[in-house]
Structure formats: structure tokens, C-alpha cells
Design a protein around this motif. Structure first.
Motif, PDB file in Angstrom:
ATOM      1  N   GLU A  18       6.045  -1.042   0.118  1.00 19.37           N
ATOM      2  CA  GLU A  18       6.691   0.107  -0.541  1.00 19.37           C
ATOM      3  C   GLU A  18       7.376  -0.337  -1.838  1.00 19.37           C
ATOM      4  O   GLU A  18       7.243   0.304  -2.878  1.00 19.37           O
ATOM      5  CB  GLU A  18       7.715   0.716   0.428  1.00 19.37           C
ATOM      6  N   LYS A  19       8.064  -1.463  -1.756  1.00 26.09           N
ATOM      7  CA  LYS A  19       8.784  -1.988  -2.919  1.00 26.09           C
ATOM      8  C   LYS A  19       7.811  -2.397  -4.025  1.00 26.09           C
ATOM      9  O   LYS A  19       8.041  -2.160  -5.210  1.00 26.09           O
ATOM     10  CB  LYS A  19       9.619  -3.199  -2.481  1.00 26.09           C
ATOM     11  N   LEU A  67       4.972  -1.145  -4.628  1.00 32.15           N
ATOM     12  CA  LEU A  67       4.260   0.005  -5.189  1.00 32.15           C
ATOM     13  C   LEU A  67       5.112   0.818  -6.156  1.00 32.15           C
ATOM     14  O   LEU A  67       4.561   1.584  -6.958  1.00 32.15           O
ATOM     15  CB  LEU A  67       3.775   0.925  -4.060  1.00 32.15           C
ATOM     16  N   ALA A  68       6.439   0.660  -6.067  1.00 32.51           N
ATOM     17  CA  ALA A  68       7.348   1.517  -6.842  1.00 32.51           C
ATOM     18  C   ALA A  68       6.936   1.574  -8.313  1.00 32.51           C
ATOM     19  O   ALA A  68       6.815   0.549  -8.976  1.00 32.51           O
ATOM     20  CB  ALA A  68       8.777   1.011  -6.691  1.00 32.51           C
ATOM     21  N   ASN A  79       4.094   2.366  -9.608  1.00 28.90           N
ATOM     22  CA  ASN A  79       2.669   2.131  -9.878  1.00 28.90           C
ATOM     23  C   ASN A  79       1.796   3.114  -9.094  1.00 28.90           C
ATOM     24  O   ASN A  79       2.169   3.547  -8.008  1.00 28.90           O
ATOM     25  CB  ASN A  79       2.267   0.714  -9.429  1.00 28.90           C
ATOM     26  N   ASP A  80       0.609   3.394  -9.637  1.00 29.47           N
ATOM     27  CA  ASP A  80      -0.359   4.186  -8.875  1.00 29.47           C
ATOM     28  C   ASP A  80      -0.947   3.344  -7.752  1.00 29.47           C
ATOM     29  O   ASP A  80      -1.099   3.787  -6.619  1.00 29.47           O
ATOM     30  CB  ASP A  80      -1.507   4.626  -9.786  1.00 29.47           C
ATOM     31  N   GLU A 101       6.445   6.038  -1.590  1.00 29.80           N
ATOM     32  CA  GLU A 101       5.539   5.323  -2.502  1.00 29.80           C
ATOM     33  C   GLU A 101       4.222   5.005  -1.797  1.00 29.80           C
ATOM     34  O   GLU A 101       3.141   5.152  -2.376  1.00 29.80           O
ATOM     35  CB  GLU A 101       6.177   4.013  -2.996  1.00 29.80           C
ATOM     36  N   TYR A 102       4.344   4.554  -0.554  1.00 29.38           N
ATOM     37  CA  TYR A 102       3.149   4.247   0.226  1.00 29.38           C
ATOM     38  C   TYR A 102       2.274   5.492   0.377  1.00 29.38           C
ATOM     39  O   TYR A 102       1.054   5.445   0.193  1.00 29.38           O
ATOM     40  CB  TYR A 102       3.548   3.707   1.606  1.00 29.38           C
ATOM     41  N   LYS A 146       2.190   8.160  -1.521  1.00 24.80           N
ATOM     42  CA  LYS A 146       1.596   8.525  -2.814  1.00 24.80           C
ATOM     43  C   LYS A 146       0.364   7.653  -3.073  1.00 24.80           C
ATOM     44  O   LYS A 146      -0.668   8.131  -3.548  1.00 24.80           O
ATOM     45  CB  LYS A 146       2.641   8.274  -3.930  1.00 24.80           C
ATOM     46  N   TRP A 147       0.505   6.387  -2.735  1.00 27.79           N
ATOM     47  CA  TRP A 147      -0.607   5.430  -2.934  1.00 27.79           C
ATOM     48  C   TRP A 147      -1.828   5.817  -2.093  1.00 27.79           C
ATOM     49  O   TRP A 147      -2.955   5.811  -2.575  1.00 27.79           O
ATOM     50  CB  TRP A 147      -0.116   4.022  -2.589  1.00 27.79           C
TER      51      TRP A 147
END
Lengths: 223, 223
Positions: free
Chosen positions: A137-138, A140-141, A143-144, A185-186, A188-189
Motif C-alpha cells: 500500500e505504501k 503504491l501511494a 502511483n498507478d 491504494e491497493y 485503486k491499483w
């Protein structure tokens, strides 16, 4: 110019380790032949190509055998340099490799929550899985993808294992491990990954996969 | 030209994973500061730099943290490109990586023969270790080193673990696992390794190391 490349992949439809190699070949646009293996009854070709581990995936490129999915991904990236899957910067490369190992050596182990024999065991595995997902999660913050704006090495490794394997196992057993509130974030990814045609083309069919994961869990638990 | 590189290594004197990183830094001629850690009482620096695994070795290069010895070796090779430690050809790179994993994921596990509680368990571990060393023996045939004529990635990985760690443990317990008759190529390779000043400079002092391995075995067995 020589002969065109001959590329063969031995794999299993439900194996995340195979799925990620197919994704990489498709991202590079490399034509390949695919041979489905049966782990209950391994082919003599698989045993001949990978006598040490007798495992899939195995890539055969112009007669050369490459094994182990991380090693295969590095090989693909070094052999066909267009559409790079590893970052260019050595530090970012090292981070992608470290997190890929976190996925395959730790998250995959605690993530098979169905293998716990007790309710308490399950709860503990859910908790451990969440602790590890926090690191992703950290990363990915902002970023797509793990690779930034495009799908890369860690997206293939983590994508094949977590949303497109473990989450299906969790769904099959009715356990919610990763909620949108906990890991925005996860989540969204995962949505972005689902928009990438090449990734989606390599994911096992959903219902069949969930059934397979359920059966596998039962089998291992009762062994 | 910018400031000179600042390189720090956190490690343990007896750890093969630390030893191989030091060997790589010395092969590249990179000046570095070394910080000895105490695994019984980890420094707050180690915990801050490697919160995920809390393990050594940790390399810090101009403020960037790189962990896990294979990943660190790849980072060193990508950052300082002179005196390459990985082969240049993608297929040979993949073989070096596969065998490095064989050493760290399999040989190291069966090789701690002192951990077996029974005579039969010991015999079985000795046999398994020999089975795995056979793969290395085959790789070495006709070469001075795994890397060919010069010391490379797999030499550092396998060298730090087998002759300069496991063999000392075996010596300490009076067990002969690898004889010259059984593994002539391996034994030739160890002799060649012992001629490489940079490698020898990174090996733990022999007697102290054997005592340490004995104590470690006793401690784990009685845990």
C-alpha cells in the motif's frame, strides 16, 4: 537476421507463477507456444527440462531452458529490451526485486488462509496478510502501478498472486481480507490492473479458478 | 563530478550473506564503512533501515537502503559496471541466478547437518547435501570458477555458503560430506577460490568461525 525466435512456455493455467510469465511475453509482444502441464502427472518434457526442481514455469528459448518465474522475468527483460518491465534505475530495480520476494516468500504463505485448521489460526493469518499488504500500500501511494505509469515487474508478480489468486481463494471461502477502506491504494491499483488488456488476457477464468482454489485448500488441509 | 559515493554495510562477521557483499564491494574496489551488528541486540539503525525483515546485510548507498544479499549483489553490479560479477549473456545470467537460489534456498537448509537430532537424520542430510552439490559439480566442469575465468556472482554466493561456512560446520562436528574423490571439480574450485586475495580477505577467521558454528548448532538443536 537468422531464424525467428522459438519460444515455448510450460505452465499450469491456475499458477500465478505461469500467469506472470505469460503477461511478460505478451507485454513484449513475443510469440510463444504454450504447453499446459499436469502436476499430478508431469510430462517427460518437464522432467527433462527441469530435473532439479521439476516445477513450472519453464521457458525454452531457442533450445535454452530458463526456470523460476523471477529469473524468467529477468531473462525476458534482458533478452527483449523493448517495453522494459524492470525499472531502469538500480535502486528502483532493487526495490521491485525486494517486494517481489516479499510477495512470493511471505504474502503467498500467510495468504493461504484456507489452510488454517482453526478459526483462531485463520484470524491470525488474515492479520499477518494485512500487515504485509501494508508495505505494498505504501509503495503504491501516488502511483498507478508499482512501475509508475506503466505495468512492470512487481505488478506482474504481485498481480498474479494477490488479486488474481489469493483474493479468489478468499472469496471462495467468504473471508474479506482487503477492504477498500483499509487499502485504498491497493484497490485503486487492482482496478487499474483490470484495465490492462494484456494482464486480463492472462488471468484464469474466475469461477473455475475459485472452485480450483477451494478444492486445493480442502486437499491440503486434509492431507 | 558531485560528491564521492557514501557506502555503508551493516552485517555480521560470521554471516555468509554479509561476506559475499563485502567480497563484491572489494571486487569492484568500492570504499565502504562496515558496521558490525549484534543479532541478539539489533541496532536501532538496522531496525530503521530494514523494518520489513530486520535482517542483515543492509547496504546504504548515498542514503538509499538496499536489502537481501542477492538483490544487493545485483545492485552493486548495476551501479558500478566495471569488473562485472554477473555474466553478460542473459542465459548465463539466468543460470547464475538459479544456482544462487539453489544454494540459499536448498543447500543451506540441508547443509546444517548438525541440526539433525538422530544419526539417521544426519545421514539423510549428508546424502541430500551431496545430491545438490552434484549440480554444482556439473556446472563447474572445465571452468576455474562458475563465472568462467574470473570470480563472479555464483562464486560469491556459493563460496560464502559452502566452503567458507557449511564445510567449517561439518569440520567442527567431524563429518566428511564432500571428499575430493566424490567432487573433484568442486574441490578444484575451492582451491582456486582460496587463491583470490579479495575473497580470502572477507572470510571469517577459521577457528573462531568453527567454534561459532558449533555453538549455533547446539543452541538451535536444544531450542
Amino acid at each position: 537476421m537468422g531464424k525467428p525466435d522459438e519460444v515455448k512456455l510450460l505452465g499450469i493455467w491456475a499458477s500465478p507463477f505461469t500467469r506472470r510469465v505469460e503477461m511478460a511475453l505478451k507485454l513484449k509482444g513475443i510469440p510463444y507456444g504454450y504447453l499446459e502441464e499436469d502436476l499430478e502427472n508431469k510430462s517427460s518434457l518437464l522432467l527433462a527440462l527441469n530435473p532439479i526442481h521439476k516445477k513450472i514455469p519453464v521457458l525454452v528459448h531457442n533450445g535454452k531452458t530458463i526456470i523460476e518465474s523471477h529469473v524468467i522475468l529477468e531473462y525476458i527483460d534482458e533478452t527483449w529490451k523493448h517495453n522494459p518491465i524492470l525499472p531502469q534505475d538500480p535502486f528502483h530495480r532493487s526495490m521491485a526485486r525486494v517486494f517481489a520476494r516479499l510477495v512470493d516468500e511471505q504474502i503467498i504463505n500467510v495468504g493461504f488462509i484456507s489452510l488454517a485448521k482453526t478459526e483462531k489460526g485463520r484470524e491470525s493469518l488474515v492479520e499477518k496478510t494485512r500487515e504485509l499488504i501494508k508495505y505494498l500500500e505504501k509503495e503504491l501511494a501516488g502511483n498507478d502501478y508499482f512501475g509508475g505509469k506503466t505495468v512492470g515487474f512487481l505488478d506482474l508478480v504481485a498481480g498474479s498472486v494477490i488479486p488474481f489468486c489469493l483474493e479468489r481463494a478468499w472469496e471462495g471461502m467468504g473471508v474479506e481480507v482487503i477492504t477498500e477502506e483499509m487499502f485504498p491504494e491497493y484497490n485503486k491499483w487492482v482496478k487499474k490492473l483490470n484495465e490492462v488488456e494484456i494482464v486480463v488476457a492472462c488471468i484464469p477464468p474466475r469461477e473455475k479458478h475459485i472452485l480450483h482454489m477451494n478444492k486445493m485448500g480442502e486437499k491440503i488441509r486434509s492431507a
